[in-house]
Write an enzyme that holds these catalytic residues in place. Structure first.
Site, PDB file in Angstrom:
ATOM      1  N   CYS A   1       0.824  -1.225   0.000  1.00 19.77           N
ATOM      2  CA  CYS A   1       0.000   0.000   0.000  1.00 19.77           C
ATOM      3  C   CYS A   1       0.849   1.262   0.000  1.00 19.77           C
ATOM      4  O   CYS A   1       0.398   2.323  -0.414  1.00 19.77           O
ATOM      5  CB  CYS A   1      -0.934   0.011   1.205  1.00 19.77           C
ATOM      6  SG  CYS A   1      -2.053  -1.386   1.195  1.00 19.77           S
TER       7      CYS A   1
ATOM      8  N   HIS B   1      -3.717   7.009   1.163  1.00 24.19           N
ATOM      9  CA  HIS B   1      -3.999   5.684   0.612  1.00 24.19           C
ATOM     10  C   HIS B   1      -5.408   5.306   1.032  1.00 24.19           C
ATOM     11  O   HIS B   1      -5.781   5.469   2.196  1.00 24.19           O
ATOM     12  CB  HIS B   1      -2.977   4.675   1.148  1.00 24.19           C
ATOM     13  CG  HIS B   1      -3.422   3.265   1.001  1.00 24.19           C
ATOM     14  ND1 HIS B   1      -3.823   2.745  -0.212  1.00 24.19           N
ATOM     15  CD2 HIS B   1      -3.574   2.261   1.914  1.00 24.19           C
ATOM     16  CE1 HIS B   1      -4.188   1.488  -0.032  1.00 24.19           C
ATOM     17  NE2 HIS B   1      -4.055   1.170   1.240  1.00 24.19           N
TER      18      HIS B   1
ATOM     19  N   ASN C   1     -10.132  -0.654  -2.116  1.00 25.08           N
ATOM     20  CA  ASN C   1      -8.714  -0.456  -1.783  1.00 25.08           C
ATOM     21  C   ASN C   1      -7.887  -1.063  -2.915  1.00 25.08           C
ATOM     22  O   ASN C   1      -7.899  -2.277  -3.106  1.00 25.08           O
ATOM     23  CB  ASN C   1      -8.429  -1.126  -0.435  1.00 25.08           C
ATOM     24  CG  ASN C   1      -6.966  -1.045  -0.018  1.00 25.08           C
ATOM     25  OD1 ASN C   1      -6.072  -0.887  -0.838  1.00 25.08           O
ATOM     26  ND2 ASN C   1      -6.729  -1.176   1.275  1.00 25.08           N
TER      27      ASN C   1
HETATM   28  N1  COA Z   1     -18.970  -9.825   6.008  1.00 24.06           N
HETATM   29  C1  COA Z   1     -19.619 -10.112   7.134  1.00 24.06           C
HETATM   30  N2  COA Z   1     -19.000 -10.432   8.295  1.00 24.06           N
HETATM   31  C2  COA Z   1     -17.656 -10.441   8.277  1.00 24.06           C
HETATM   32  C3  COA Z   1     -16.904 -10.169   7.119  1.00 24.06           C
HETATM   33  C4  COA Z   1     -17.620  -9.857   5.949  1.00 24.06           C
HETATM   34  N3  COA Z   1     -17.008  -9.564   4.802  1.00 24.06           N
HETATM   35  N4  COA Z   1     -15.597 -10.271   7.410  1.00 24.06           N
HETATM   36  C5  COA Z   1     -15.525 -10.602   8.720  1.00 24.06           C
HETATM   37  N5  COA Z   1     -16.776 -10.716   9.237  1.00 24.06           N
HETATM   38  C6  COA Z   1     -17.165 -11.056  10.585  1.00 24.06           C
HETATM   39  C7  COA Z   1     -16.085 -11.747  11.371  1.00 24.06           C
HETATM   40  O1  COA Z   1     -16.074 -13.113  11.099  1.00 24.06           O
HETATM   41  C8  COA Z   1     -16.510 -11.464  12.804  1.00 24.06           C
HETATM   42  O2  COA Z   1     -17.537 -12.355  13.152  1.00 24.06           O
HETATM   43  P1  COA Z   1     -17.640 -12.937  14.659  1.00 24.06           P
HETATM   44  O3  COA Z   1     -17.821 -11.745  15.529  1.00 24.06           O
HETATM   45  O4  COA Z   1     -18.813 -13.831  14.574  1.00 24.06           O
HETATM   46  O5  COA Z   1     -16.328 -13.628  14.883  1.00 24.06           O
HETATM   47  C9  COA Z   1     -17.148 -10.084  12.710  1.00 24.06           C
HETATM   48  O6  COA Z   1     -17.445  -9.866  11.312  1.00 24.06           O
HETATM   49  C10 COA Z   1     -16.255  -8.975  13.203  1.00 24.06           C
HETATM   50  O7  COA Z   1     -14.973  -9.226  12.694  1.00 24.06           O
HETATM   51  P2  COA Z   1     -13.777  -8.292  13.055  1.00 24.06           P
HETATM   52  O8  COA Z   1     -12.581  -8.712  12.278  1.00 24.06           O
HETATM   53  O9  COA Z   1     -13.625  -8.196  14.536  1.00 24.06           O
HETATM   54  O10 COA Z   1     -14.358  -6.928  12.508  1.00 24.06           O
HETATM   55  P3  COA Z   1     -13.777  -5.489  12.594  1.00 24.06           P
HETATM   56  O11 COA Z   1     -14.725  -4.610  13.266  1.00 24.06           O
HETATM   57  O12 COA Z   1     -12.356  -5.468  13.056  1.00 24.06           O
HETATM   58  O13 COA Z   1     -13.784  -5.088  11.057  1.00 24.06           O
HETATM   59  C11 COA Z   1     -12.272  -4.862   9.237  1.00 24.06           C
HETATM   60  C12 COA Z   1     -13.021  -5.814  10.148  1.00 24.06           C
HETATM   61  C13 COA Z   1     -11.360  -5.668   8.334  1.00 24.06           C
HETATM   62  C14 COA Z   1     -13.255  -4.082   8.389  1.00 24.06           C
HETATM   63  C15 COA Z   1     -11.468  -3.880  10.129  1.00 24.06           C
HETATM   64  O14 COA Z   1     -10.690  -4.602  11.056  1.00 24.06           O
HETATM   65  C16 COA Z   1     -10.629  -2.960   9.382  1.00 24.06           C
HETATM   66  O15 COA Z   1     -11.112  -2.086   8.716  1.00 24.06           O
HETATM   67  N6  COA Z   1      -9.283  -3.119   9.465  1.00 24.06           N
HETATM   68  C17 COA Z   1      -8.360  -2.401   8.653  1.00 24.06           C
HETATM   69  C18 COA Z   1      -8.190  -3.176   7.408  1.00 24.06           C
HETATM   70  C19 COA Z   1      -7.565  -2.383   6.294  1.00 24.06           C
HETATM   71  O16 COA Z   1      -7.718  -1.201   6.183  1.00 24.06           O
HETATM   72  N7  COA Z   1      -6.830  -3.081   5.463  1.00 24.06           N
HETATM   73  C20 COA Z   1      -6.176  -2.497   4.376  1.00 24.06           C
HETATM   74  C21 COA Z   1      -4.776  -2.326   4.753  1.00 24.06           C
HETATM   75  S1  COA Z   1      -3.951  -1.252   3.725  1.00 24.06           S
END
Ligand code: COA
Length: 333
Positions: A114, A260, A290
């Site tokens: 990224c 980004h 992204n």
């Molecule tokens: N759709 C529905 N549910 C989903 C899912 C999807 N696409 N992906 C994960 N889940 C579920 C998980 O399994 C989890 O379920 P559970 O509570 O039953 O275990 C629940 O949603 C919450 O997961 P979690 O990972 O704790 O969610 P979160 O609030 O941390 O959000 C992201 C997940 C990835 C959106 C968040 O962590 C985030 O934005 N992180 C930064 C990622 C990023 O920017 N990456 C790019 C890097 S450059």
């Protein structure tokens, strides 16, 4: 006389196939509501079967070259940032050189995910300042769609990423002119490599790759979303303040931040921490997803096309991603 560099032009290219959140929900257990709420993304673009990462880069580069009124033979160095290259080796920069019919110029690939475009622009600026090049083409391009697991197992990453490309023509600049690249900040912290990575194929252990490993999803991205989020919201502001301080400027001087496009919630939190309102923070993740190394040049190019950034404006580019790596560039466009 000090040599300085500037961005002569920008270009971008997006494949035509729009993939909505509902399209993904038809393939895996997710929903439009979940994706919008957690990431801000409404749709992204995926390539069709006949298009690859270099192809996207070629289109973005052609647009940037035309806007700069450069002939392909004017380019004397290529920097290509991607984590989704056509081949494991050689890199995309030489493939682009061939496809565009360029001279036998230096062709460098950058692997900082990224943060790839931020590193690429810093590299171009440094090469120009050193006198190694006068006209550098910097490209960021990704084809994520082919590497994602579009299944329940891959849903945490599959909903985030999209395909696309952006490019910048960077040239030696007139010291009296309005535009110039001012400062850079580049960082890496490899102890977090495992938080966001693709493990196979890889030479760290044997086998290099196996059918079982492919089946287990080791060729798809692994992401600890919470850790990425936690680090990103502190590293973005740090890098932005570093480039401003290096140039003897402050946040009040900044016209816009082009971050980004990791995730809308990260962008909003960074804007809030720095006291920058939405009118000063460029965001296109709603429609682009992204696109990793391509996200900054696409967002920058679109903002210029829309008239949100004009010649002479003070612009900060900032990124955070796998590695972890992070950094920023400050420039007068
Ligand atoms: N759709 C529905 N549910 C989903 C899912 C999807 N696409 N992906 C994960 N889940 C579920 C998980 O399994 C989890 O379920 P559970 O509570 O039953 O275990 C629940 O949603 C919450 O997961 P979690 O990972 O704790 O969610 P979160 O609030 O941390 O959000 C992201 C997940 C990835 C959106 C968040 O962590 C985030 O934005 N992180 C930064 C990622 C990023 O920017 N990456 C790019 C890097 S450059």
């Amino acid at each position: 006389m000090n040599r300085i560099a500037r961005i002569a032009s920008l270009g971008h290219y997006l494949p035509s196939r729009v993939v909505t959140n509902d399209d993904l929900a038809a393939l895996m257990n997710t929903s439009d509501e979940w994706i919008r709420e957690r990431t801000g993304i409404q749709e992204r673009r995926f390539v069709d079967d006949d298009m690859g990462c270099t192809d996207l880069g070629v289109e973005a580069a052609r647009q940037a070259l035309a806007k700069a009124e450069w002939d392909v033979t004017d380019v004397d160095f290529i920097v290509f940032a991607t984590l989704s290259p056509d081949l494991y080796f050689p890199g995309n920069a030489v493939l682009l050189q061939d496809r565009l019919g360029m001279r036998e110029v230096g062709a460098l690939d950058i692997r900082t995910q990224c943060t790839g475009f931020v590193y690429g622009l810093a590299t171009a600026d440094a090469y120009i300042r050193m006198g190694l090049a006068d006209r550098v083409l910097v490209v960021g391009a990704e084809v994520h769609s082919r590497g994602l697991r579009l299944t329940d197992e891959g849903r945490d990453t599959a909903v985030i990423f999209g395909d696309g490309a952006g490019a910048a023509c960077v040239e030696v600049a007139d010291e009296e002119g309005p535009s110039r690249i001012l400062s850079h900040s580049l960082h890496g912290e490899g102890k977090h490599a495992g938080e966001l990575c693709i493990v196979k194929p890889g030479s760290a252990d044997s086998p290099y790759v196996s059918a079982e490993q492919i089946e287990a999803g080791l060729m798809a991205p692994h992401m600890n979303g919470r850790e990425v989020f936690r680090h990103a919201v502190t590293r973005f502001p740090e890098a932005i303040m570093e480039v401003l301080e290096a140039a003897g400027l402050g946040l009040d001087d900044l016209k816009v931040l082009v971050p980004h496009q990791a995730n809308l919630r990260i962008t909003e939190m960074v804007g809030k921490r720095l006291g920058l309102g939405p009118e000063r923070v460029i965001s296109n993740i709603e429609r682009r997803g992204n696109t990793t190394a391509a996200s900054i040049p696409i967002a920058f190019s679109e903002a210029v096309d829309e008239g949100r950034i004009e010649r002479g404006d003070l612009v900060c580019l900032a990124a955070f991603g796998a590695g972890f790596t992070w950094g920023a560039n400050l420039l007068r466009y």
